[in-house]
Design a protein around this motif. Structure first.
Motif, mmCIF file in Angstrom:
data_model
loop_
_atom_site.group_PDB
_atom_site.id
_atom_site.type_symbol
_atom_site.label_atom_id
_atom_site.label_comp_id
_atom_site.label_asym_id
_atom_site.label_seq_id
_atom_site.Cartn_x
_atom_site.Cartn_y
_atom_site.Cartn_z
ATOM 1 N N HIS A 104 49.545 29.982 82.933
ATOM 2 C CA HIS A 104 49.394 30.848 81.760
ATOM 3 C C HIS A 104 49.831 32.230 82.213
ATOM 4 O O HIS A 104 49.093 32.933 82.917
ATOM 5 N N TYR A 134 54.015 33.300 66.089
ATOM 6 C CA TYR A 134 53.770 32.689 67.396
ATOM 7 C C TYR A 134 53.171 31.285 67.303
ATOM 8 O O TYR A 134 52.855 30.667 68.323
ATOM 9 N N SER A 141 58.732 29.737 68.588
ATOM 10 C CA SER A 141 58.184 28.706 69.475
ATOM 11 C C SER A 141 59.219 27.625 69.776
ATOM 12 O O SER A 141 59.373 27.186 70.924
ATOM 13 N N GLY A 157 53.075 26.604 74.473
ATOM 14 C CA GLY A 157 52.552 27.440 73.402
ATOM 15 C C GLY A 157 52.320 28.884 73.811
ATOM 16 O O GLY A 157 52.175 29.204 74.994
ATOM 17 N N TYR A 159 50.051 32.470 73.622
ATOM 18 C CA TYR A 159 48.640 32.850 73.637
ATOM 19 C C TYR A 159 48.570 34.341 73.332
ATOM 20 O O TYR A 159 49.105 35.164 74.073
ATOM 21 N N SER A 253 51.733 38.757 74.014
ATOM 22 C CA SER A 253 51.805 37.319 73.781
ATOM 23 C C SER A 253 52.296 36.628 75.050
ATOM 24 O O SER A 253 53.489 36.610 75.341
ATOM 25 N N ALA A 255 52.122 33.010 77.637
ATOM 26 C CA ALA A 255 52.517 31.637 77.309
ATOM 27 C C ALA A 255 51.950 30.611 78.284
ATOM 28 O O ALA A 255 51.688 30.911 79.454
ATOM 29 N N TYR A 256 51.773 29.411 77.761
ATOM 30 C CA TYR A 256 51.411 28.245 78.571
ATOM 31 C C TYR A 256 52.690 27.480 78.923
ATOM 32 O O TYR A 256 53.492 27.168 78.024
ATOM 33 N N GLU A 279 47.456 23.501 72.655
ATOM 34 C CA GLU A 279 47.688 23.995 71.291
ATOM 35 C C GLU A 279 46.385 24.497 70.674
ATOM 36 O O GLU A 279 46.378 25.504 69.960
ATOM 37 N N SER A 282 45.760 27.873 72.079
ATOM 38 C CA SER A 282 46.781 28.788 71.566
ATOM 39 C C SER A 282 46.376 29.287 70.181
ATOM 40 O O SER A 282 46.358 30.501 69.921
ATOM 41 N N LYS A 283 46.026 28.375 69.299
ATOM 42 C CA LYS A 283 45.637 28.749 67.935
ATOM 43 C C LYS A 283 44.346 29.568 67.929
ATOM 44 O O LYS A 283 44.209 30.526 67.164
ATOM 45 N N SER A 285 43.352 31.571 70.145
ATOM 46 C CA SER A 285 43.587 32.922 70.655
ATOM 47 C C SER A 285 43.918 33.897 69.531
ATOM 48 O O SER A 285 43.599 35.087 69.613
#
Length: 347
Positions: A104, A134, A141, A157, A159, A253, A255-256, A279, A282-283, A285
């Motif tokens: 991450h 995002y 994405s 995804g 974050y 922002s 990312a994973y 996911e 991610s959502k 966050s």
């Protein structure tokens, strides 16, 4: 002949001993539920830049718990916070090589300049837009899936950690007049996405490494900086700044990501479990980020910092200016295809 038979007997005895030893080490599938060596869980290393008490680390721990539970222990994820495995540039390169399994991080743009597009100035103007831009399956994405896959990386995804603010020891002149000389020298990171919009808005951008930002502000090399969410400003420069502005120019922002070959080696079932776990965080966050920003702005105020929150109309006015004036300058970095796709979200 007797010597040959004796040698055969010795070899047979050694073979039987080794067989018994291997059988004993391998455990059994009896009532005790012993697990054979071949059934040991796959242990994956997840590297992050975040401190142990950061919201992103809590999210990483939640991912690890979900993956272990839903794979019935087949996959375990060990978290390495606070850049224990290296900074994000190094970690991403190790993800490409496969020597680190997942991470991450901020995706560096050293291998593909388009990977810096997550920090496009005024790509979003607040949390509600961020939830769309995002989100999994969004234009950005899907482009990041494509760009990362070309480098051997599985993009899992975005974050949202919050919004990078602007802070300084003194107020700018004509804050809401784009292009007017603000009378401030501001630290920026070494990327056109940071330098160009600040110059266009009327600030004097000065490239200073992140680690040197507090000293640069204290010694007067710069008057302030951009580069941190309210959380970072509180912990990093909170004692030396007098003003903080929430302008929404840059979303923090991160990312994973995961090594693509490793992901491809998993069963379809385990792939889906991993995708779902990342996911979900991610959502989540997108919801956590706003509360996180509000909390740390309150903490800044308790330190005596004046916190200025621009109105929606003020933010939109600055966003329109930057998208019109600065974005064309970024085409050589991000390509017109990518920027046109991003523009289409607002038309």
């Amino acid at each position: 002949m007797k010597k040959r038979n004796r040698n055969k007997t010795i070899l047979l005895s050694i073979f039987l001993c080794i067989t018994l030893l291997l059988t004993a080490c391998g455990g059994s599938s009896g009532d005790n539920g012993g697990q054979a060596a071949s059934d040991e869980p796959m242990v994956l290393r997840l590297a992050t830049d975040h401190p142990v008490d950061h919201m992103a680390t809590r999210s990483a721990n939640a991912i690890a718990e979900e993956v272990e539970e839903k794979t019935n222990g087949r996959i375990k994820i060990n978290i390495y916070p606070a850049s224990q495995l290296g900074g994000y540039d190094t970690v991403y390169e190790e993800i490409v090589r496969g020597t680190i399994d997942m991470a991450h991080i901020t995706i560096p743009d050293s291998l593909d300049s388009r990977l810096g597009a997550a920090y496009t100035p005024y790509l979003t103007t607040g949390y509600e837009e961020a939830k769309v831009v995002y989100a999994p399956g969004s234009f950005l994405s899907e482009k990041f899936v494509e760009y990362n896959e070309a480098l051997g990386v599985k993009f899992l995804g975005f974050y949202l950690e919050g919004y990078i603010g602007m802070s300084a020891k003194k107020e700018p002149r004509d804050l809401l007049v784009p292009g007017a000389n603000k009378g401030l020298q501001m630290r920026v990171w070494a990327a056109p996405a940071a330098r160009e919009p600040m110059a266009d808005l009327g600030y004097t951008p000065v490239t200073v490494p992140y680690a040197e930002a507090p000293t640069a502000i204290q010694t007067g090399v710069v008057d302030g900086w951009i580069g941190g969410t309210p959380n970072v400003n509180y912990h990093w420069v909170g004692e030396i700044i007098d003003y903080f502005w929430r302008t929404y120019m840059h979303a923090e922002s991160t990312a994973y990501v995961m090594n693509q070959k490793l992901f491809d080696s998993l069963s379809a079932e385990d792939q889906q479990i991993i995708l779902d776990a990342f996911e979900r965080q991610s959502k989540e966050s997108f919801e956590l980020a706003e509360a996180e920003d509000e909390h740390w702005m309150e903490q800044l105020e308790e330190l005596g910092v004046t916190v200025v929150k621009l109105s929606d109309d003020e933010v939109q006015m600055l966003a329109d200016f930057v998208r019109t004036t600065t974005w064309p300058k970024l085409e050589s970095v991000y390509t017109s295809e990518l920027l046109d796709g991003l523009k289409a979200q607002y038309e």
